[in-house]
Motif scaffolding. Structure first.
Motif, PDB file in Angstrom:
ATOM      1  N   PHE A  54       9.496 -12.336  47.265  1.00 17.22           N
ATOM      2  CA  PHE A  54       8.409 -11.594  47.722  1.00 17.22           C
ATOM      3  C   PHE A  54       7.639 -12.422  48.712  1.00 17.22           C
ATOM      4  N   ARG A 120       3.848  -3.066  44.123  1.00 18.08           N
ATOM      5  CA  ARG A 120       4.935  -3.522  44.925  1.00 18.08           C
ATOM      6  C   ARG A 120       5.904  -2.581  45.409  1.00 18.08           C
ATOM      7  N   GLU A 159      15.677  -5.549  43.699  1.00 11.23           N
ATOM      8  CA  GLU A 159      16.028  -4.303  43.021  1.00 11.23           C
ATOM      9  C   GLU A 159      15.610  -3.152  43.903  1.00 11.23           C
ATOM     10  N   VAL A 322       9.282  -9.425  27.762  1.00  8.55           N
ATOM     11  CA  VAL A 322       8.542  -9.092  29.131  1.00  8.55           C
ATOM     12  C   VAL A 322       7.252  -8.532  29.169  1.00  8.55           C
ATOM     13  N   TRP A 324       6.138  -5.354  30.606  1.00 11.75           N
ATOM     14  CA  TRP A 324       6.214  -4.062  31.459  1.00 11.75           C
ATOM     15  C   TRP A 324       6.535  -2.855  30.239  1.00 11.75           C
ATOM     16  N   GLU A 364       2.259 -10.039  36.308  1.00  9.21           N
ATOM     17  CA  GLU A 364       3.312 -10.268  35.422  1.00  9.21           C
ATOM     18  C   GLU A 364       2.995 -11.700  34.847  1.00  9.21           C
TER      19      GLU A 364
END
Ligand code: GAL
Length: 669
Positions: A54, A120, A159, A322, A324, A364
């Motif tokens: 990123f 994003r 991704e 995680v 999410w 995150e």
């Protein structure tokens, strides 16, 4: 091919065998932290680090402004420490100035919502403007670092299609029309493919075609299916554009991280795989599923299928929770090791994590990492160091291949077609059927490869074909030929119903397999979500039933009740040297396991003794020897007969596998 990929991965591991790596986002930290990061990476044995994923707004913070100083420094530090770099092209998310200057780049949802910057991947995949800006970033990164000795792998974007696969803006619509012109050439061919005489949808010109955005009623399934194909191709073309820039300027292998996982279905990776120098996948346990670890095993087998049996890299996974999913569960004690062992057992030659150091800010910050918020003095960090040690002890496994005599046929196109609008039952999901079949194989101790329709079936004695709804005549014929030559095939309901244009084959279901199976079905009779029916053999079925008759097959079990009572539920036909079975319902878990064991017996496929729903057993073998992975997910210890050296305990194998433990045995020959 497999040997070339193994060599590439060996280079990434710097001679250690398996790769241990992570995403690293040093831009989130003060420079003073970086030397400490490198020291800890060395302590844990982290050898491959993905950076600049990123990076766009750091290296190109404003129009015409480029600043590579931080990246230069971090690459220098990693290089000095002997750590290899998996270099991101930096295009995963455009810098804010790009979309502020050109809001037309922003992606649009089905209902016309424009997705604003601030998250994003906020770009339309077809946007020529986005592509031009991205090409500029990639070119500069490639020219600056393409020949740097520490750069071992190119990581294109991130991704691709995770969030923006389906964009409904005018630019996408224009690109869709272009894609349709290439596919059909003539508007009447499109009309035939989509069946547009239905509901007055006939087109006279490609210019009149739109993307299948939200409509008042059910939409045209052919249009939706082609939009899925187009969208997957569009994302692939983003990869191609970046890869071409990289390959012109650098010899370093190129890949991107796939998302072979249950919740992403928009990319047909069968069409992508051949363009990767090695296959890399991101995988996180999905706690929303009933059987998260079963899904992990299937995803790993499918990833190996994409790699055509060659080793692959797990490019991202998590040490713990995680952030999410709705409920982000911590991993149980030993679960990290079990998850990692399952990936390696199923062909991964490298395990990389998202991310190195847990963020303190950003979306995150509650996602686990190799270095937790608690720092070095933590159980999590000690587990990470232990894992690094284990991966080192497993080094000789690198390059060996998974041993499997069964093949499960999987297709993204069938996934799209099964779940298209206007289907017989929402209780029938493609992945639900695929997972149930895969789990039944695992419960019976049978390792399976995952193969695309039309892929090479040679050497497979057992073929499992769950809900393969959309299939071409040629690919269906290849399954029939494999059976004629001696394979045993299990084909399950809703397979073979439509051709590549989603057109139903008439004359009785399942058109593509009717002759092979010796059955003819006149009507589907799906079951309600919580309904089950009895079969005459005392087992139960769920999800589906249908009204069929055998024309040239033996009835193994019939429906004892429910909407298809009295009719066949499980059939078997001898065909040439093989057998073709049909299941008209989803067998209950035990019945499905028993069916797989029976089919394996017929096919001459050996099951791993001692494997069951709690005990996962897989073998990898090659020049370095034979390695038996035993993963005990259960709550009691088990005895598995084996002799050799246990690479986990670094001691002779005892055969006993405690509850929750992993044993990886280099077998005596
Ligand atoms: C992936 C992504 C990473 C990170 C991770 C969190 O989807 O590539 O950047 O967001 O998930 O689990």
């Amino acid at each position: 091919m497999a040997a070339a990929v193994s060599d590439r991965i060996a280079t990434l591991s710097a001679g250690r065998g398996l790769v241990f790596g992570c995403d690293y986002n040093p831009e989130q930290w003060d420079r003073s932290v970086w030397p400490e990061d490198v020291r800890l990476m060395q302590a844990a044995g982290v050898g491959l680090v993905a950076i600049n994923i990123f990076g766009w707004s750091s290296i190109n913070p404003a129009r015409g402004v480029w600043d590579f100083s931080a990246l230069d420094e971090i690459i220098g530090l990693l290089h000095a420490a002997g750590i290899r770099i998996n270099l991101g092209t930096g295009t995963a998310s455009p810098a804010p100035w790009v979309t502020a200057a050109h809001p037309e780049i922003l992606p649009v949802g089905e209902d016309g919502t424009v997705f604003q910057q601030g998250g994003r991947q906020g770009y339309c995949p077809s946007s020529p403007l986005f592509r031009a800006y991205a090409a500029d970033v990639v070119t500069r990164v490639a020219e600056r670092y393409g020949n740097h000795p520490a750069v071992a792998l190119w990581h294109v974007s991130n991704e691709l299609g995770c969030h923006n696969a389906l964009c409904y803006c005018d630019t996408s619509a224009e690109a869709f029309r272009g894609w349709l012109r290439d596919r059909y050439d003539d508007i009447d061919a499109l009309n035939r493919a989509w069946g547009t005489t239905f509901w007055s949808q006939r087109y006279s010109d490609f210019d009149d075609v739109r993307v299948p955005a939200q409509a008042l009623s059910l939409r045209n399934p052919g249009q939706i299916l082609d939009f899925q194909r187009f969208s997957s191709d569009e994302q692939l073309s983003l990869y191609r554009a970046e890869a071409a820039i990289l390959r012109e300027r650098s010899e370093v292998p190129v890949t991107t991280n796939f998302m072979v996982t249950a919740h992403i279905r928009n990319l047909d990776y069968w069409t992508w795989a051949g363009e990767m120098d090695l296959i890399a996948n991101d995988h996180y346990l999905d706690r929303r599923l009933d059987d998260a670890r079963g899904e992990l095993s299937f995803a790993a087998d499918l990833t190996r299928g994409l790699a055509q049996g060659a080793p692959w890299l797990l490019m991202e996974t998590s040490t713990g929770a995680v952030n999410w999913q709705p409920y982000n569960l911590a991993k149980d004690r030993g679960e990290l090791q079990r998850n990692v062992a399952a990936h390696v057992a199923r062909g991964a030659d490298g395990i990389c994590f998202f991310q190195w150091r847990a963020s303190t800010q950003g979306a995150e910050k509650y996602h686990t990492a190799l270095v937790p918020h608690a720092g070095e003095d933590s159980a999590q960090w000690r587990e990470v160091v232990e894992l690094g040690g284990l991966l080192d002890r497993l080094g000789e496994i690198a390059g060996t291949e998974v041993v499997a005599d069964a093949a499960l046929l999987f297709s993204w196109e069938s996934w799209w077609a099964v779940e298209n609008e206007g289907r017989p039952s929402e209780a029938l999901t493609y992945l639900g059927q695929v997972h149930a079949a895969h789990r039944a194989l695992a419960d019976a101790g049978i390792t399976t490869d995952v193969v695309r329709p039309g892929g090479d079936l040679d050497g497979y004695r057992l073929l499992i074909v769950p809900a393969l709804h959309l299939i071409s005549d040629a690919d269906a014929a290849a399954i029939a030929t494999a059976v004629e030559h001696g394979a045993t095939a299990l084909i399950t309901f809703f397979s073979g119903i439509v051709d590549e244009e989603d057109r139903v084959r008439t004359g009785g279901y399942p058109g593509a397999f009717r002759d092979l199976l010796g059955i003819r079905s006149e009507e589907f009779a799906p079951l309600l979500p919580d309904e089950s029916v009895f079969l005459t053999d005392g087992t139960t079925g769920s999800v589906w039933s249908e009204r069929l008759e055998v024309t040239d097959a033996e009835v193994v079990a019939s429906f004892a009740d429910g909407p298809s009572a009295g009719g066949p539920a499980l059939t078997r036909r001898s065909a040439g040297a093989g057998e073709a079975w049909f299941a008209a319902t989803q067998p209950d878990r035990i019945a499905y396991r028993d069916l797989m064991a029976r089919l394996a017996g017929t096919a001459g496929v050996e099951a791993h003794p001692g494997a069951n729903h709690d005990v996962e057993i897989v073998r990898r073998a090659g020049a370095a020897g034979s390695f038996l992975f035993i993963i005990n997910h259960g709550e009691t210890g088990v005895e598995i007969s084996t002799t050799g050296h246990d690479l986990v305990t670094d001691a002779p194998a005892t055969g006993f596998v405690p509850a929750g433990a992993v044993r990886i045995i280099k077998e005596d020959v």
